[in-house]
Scaffold this active site. Structure first.
Site, PDB file in Angstrom:
ATOM      1  N   LYS A  69       0.462  -1.086   0.255  1.00 16.02           N
ATOM      2  CA  LYS A  69       0.401  -0.237   0.021  1.00 16.02           C
ATOM      3  C   LYS A  69       0.410   1.932  -0.016  1.00 16.02           C
ATOM      4  O   LYS A  69       1.971   1.369   0.198  1.00 16.02           O
ATOM      5  CB  LYS A  69      -1.239  -0.049   1.234  1.00 16.02           C
ATOM      6  CG  LYS A  69      -1.942  -1.398   1.268  1.00 16.02           C
ATOM      7  CD  LYS A  69      -2.877  -1.476  -0.033  1.00 16.02           C
ATOM      8  CE  LYS A  69      -3.077  -2.938   0.055  1.00 16.02           C
ATOM      9  NZ  LYS A  69      -4.352  -3.537   1.217  1.00 16.02           N
TER      10      LYS A  69
HETATM   11  C1  LIG Z   1      -4.901  -4.075   1.261  1.00 15.74           C
HETATM   12  C2  LIG Z   1      -6.726  -4.652   1.345  1.00 15.74           C
HETATM   13  C3  LIG Z   1      -7.189  -4.184   2.726  1.00 15.74           C
HETATM   14  C4  LIG Z   1      -7.203  -5.503   4.049  1.00 15.74           C
HETATM   15  O1  LIG Z   1      -6.135  -4.899   4.340  1.00 15.74           O
HETATM   16  P1  LIG Z   1      -4.900  -5.348   5.513  1.00 15.74           P
HETATM   17  O2  LIG Z   1      -4.390  -4.678   6.126  1.00 15.74           O
HETATM   18  O3  LIG Z   1      -3.925  -6.563   4.643  1.00 15.74           O
HETATM   19  O4  LIG Z   1      -5.639  -6.328   6.498  1.00 15.74           O
HETATM   20  C5  LIG Z   1      -8.428  -4.256   2.369  1.00 15.74           C
HETATM   21  N1  LIG Z   1      -9.569  -3.863   1.529  1.00 15.74           N
HETATM   22  C6  LIG Z   1      -8.188  -3.521   0.298  1.00 15.74           C
HETATM   23  C7  LIG Z   1      -8.719  -2.601  -0.690  1.00 15.74           C
HETATM   24  C8  LIG Z   1      -7.611  -3.720   0.597  1.00 15.74           C
HETATM   25  O5  LIG Z   1      -6.552  -3.158  -1.345  1.00 15.74           O
END
Ligand SMILES: *Cc1c(COP(=O)(O)O)cnc(C)c1O
Length: 386
Positions: free
Chosen positions: A188
């Site tokens: 991210k």
């Molecule tokens: C990455 C992601 C999540 C989950 O994030 P984590 O921190 O890995 O639990 C949820 N929604 C979206 C759209 C994502 O890209």
């Protein structure tokens, strides 16, 4: 190897983490609040709760809104499974609203049409989860207006969108929603290894989020049901979880936050260059809403298959064969076997399914060099045109 996304960890980040390792608190210390405050300063939200990951943040966001058996949560089908699973964790039901074919985000017109039907069937959703796919904000004014009219609450899944802006305000300020969730997974925008955050401007929701993150336990006399037995006293007043982030992770997050604005700028520069270099290929490039500033977590191209002889899979495999680690975000959630068992069928959400047949996420991260980007473009050109 050129990944589609990759974190950047600098010596400053490492020093910040080492400082925590040498300190008294590895968890539940001051670094958590520092990280929360840095996100509050950036977004303008009133409250922020750092948690172990965004999935945990989505779960406690649903619980804070008292989502439970018999209730419905709606989200977009082209998202990571966590945006929908959070409802199932609470024993509630999930349904989906198809996407806008241009922005790839939850379509407000389709939402309204579905709400009208749901009202007649007495099955209105309690929560709607718009997902800011690729970092581009959803049409929050329209979704918020529908929330007012039909009485649902809104959780923004902003896992892709820290640093994005909507109508001049940072995502997370919460004018058009009840809770916003960020993810700090390494792919991210900024990372804490694993990590997430839930933000709100609502004092009652904030109290619930704080409790649910840590076992439902409080040491705040104002939240207790009985007088304190003594200084050791705490009360469990709700059923919470251990969804805490460590101070080690939070220190990394605070250090990464200092580069957020520069990161988004760099991502826009890469997007601008892709737009120029890919303009003549039979591709649909990301459309940008004039009233928003994307975080450009992902750069998704769609193949105009009717204008080429190669298939989607062939183009994808040709890129992977050159060690370009393209990806596909996402397989529509309703087509997953677990969801098919719940009764969803292929064809239920045609725009999301069409998107899935054409989309490829090509490399987009802050340390992508111009040379690497040119290599990706050349490989793509060859894959499509040869
Ligand atoms: C990455 C992601 C999540 C989950 O994030 P984590 O921190 O890995 O639990 C949820 N929604 C979206 C759209 C994502 O890209």
């Amino acid at each position: 190897m050129i990944p589609y996304g990759r974190q950047e960890v600098t010596q400053t980040d490492i020093d910040a983490v080492v400082a925590v390792l040498k300190s008294v608190n590895l968890t539940q210390g001051p670094a958590i609040e520092q990280f929360e405050q840095s996100v509050i300063r950036h977004t303008g939200a009133m409250y922020a709760f750092a948690v172990s990951n965004a999935t945990a943040a989505l779960h406690i966001a649903c619980l804070a809104m008292e989502l439970g058996p018999g209730d419905w949560l709606w989200t977009a089908p082209n998202t990571f499974v966590a945006s929908a699973n959070c409802a199932l964790y609470c024993g509630a039901n999930v349904d989906f609203v198809d996407i806008d074919p241009h922005t790839y985000n939850l379509c407000p017109e389709k939402l309204e049409a579905k709400l009208i039907l749901a009202q007649k069937a007495n099955r209105l959703p309690k929560i709607v989860v718009p997902v800011h796919l690729t970092g581009q904000p959803c049409d929050m004014v329209a979704i918020h207006a529908l929330g007012q009219k039909y009485g649902f609450k809104i959780i923004e899944d902003a896992s892709h969108a820290i640093g994005a802006q909507y109508k001049g305000e940072p995502i997370g300020h919460g004018c058009y929603s009840d809770i916003t969730v960020f993810s700090f997974h390494p792919v991210k925008i900024i990372t804490t290894g694993e990590g997430g955050m839930a933000l709100t401007n609502d004092t009652k929701l904030a109290t619930r989020l704080g409790l649910l993150r840590s076992h439902g336990i409080t040491r705040d006399p104002a939240l207790m049901t009985r007088p304190m037995d003594g200084p050791w006293y705490y009360e469990q007043v709700a059923l919470g979880y251990n969804y805490r982030m460590t101070d080690i992770q939070a220190a990394l997050g605070t250090s990464q936050m200092t580069r957020l604005t520069a990161y988004i700028q760099r991502r826009h520069d890469i997007a601008k260059r892709y737009k120029e270099l890919l303009a003549d290929l039979p591709l649909t490039l990301p459309a940008q809403n004039p009233d928003s500033y994307s975080a450009f977590h992902l750069y998704v191209i769609r193949l105009q298959l009717q204008r080429m002889t190669r298939s989607h899979r062939e183009v994808f495999e040709a890129l992977r064969a050159k060690n370009i680690m393209v990806n596909l975000h996402y397989i529509p959630v309703h087509t997953q076997p677990y969801y098919q068992k719940m009764g969803f069928k292929l064809g239920d959400f045609p725009e999301a399914e069409q998107y899935y047949r054409e989309a490829i996420s090509i490399p987009m991260h802050v340390n992508l060099t111009d040379a690497e980007q040119s290599f990706v473009v050349d490989a793509l050109r060859e894959a499509i045109c040869s």
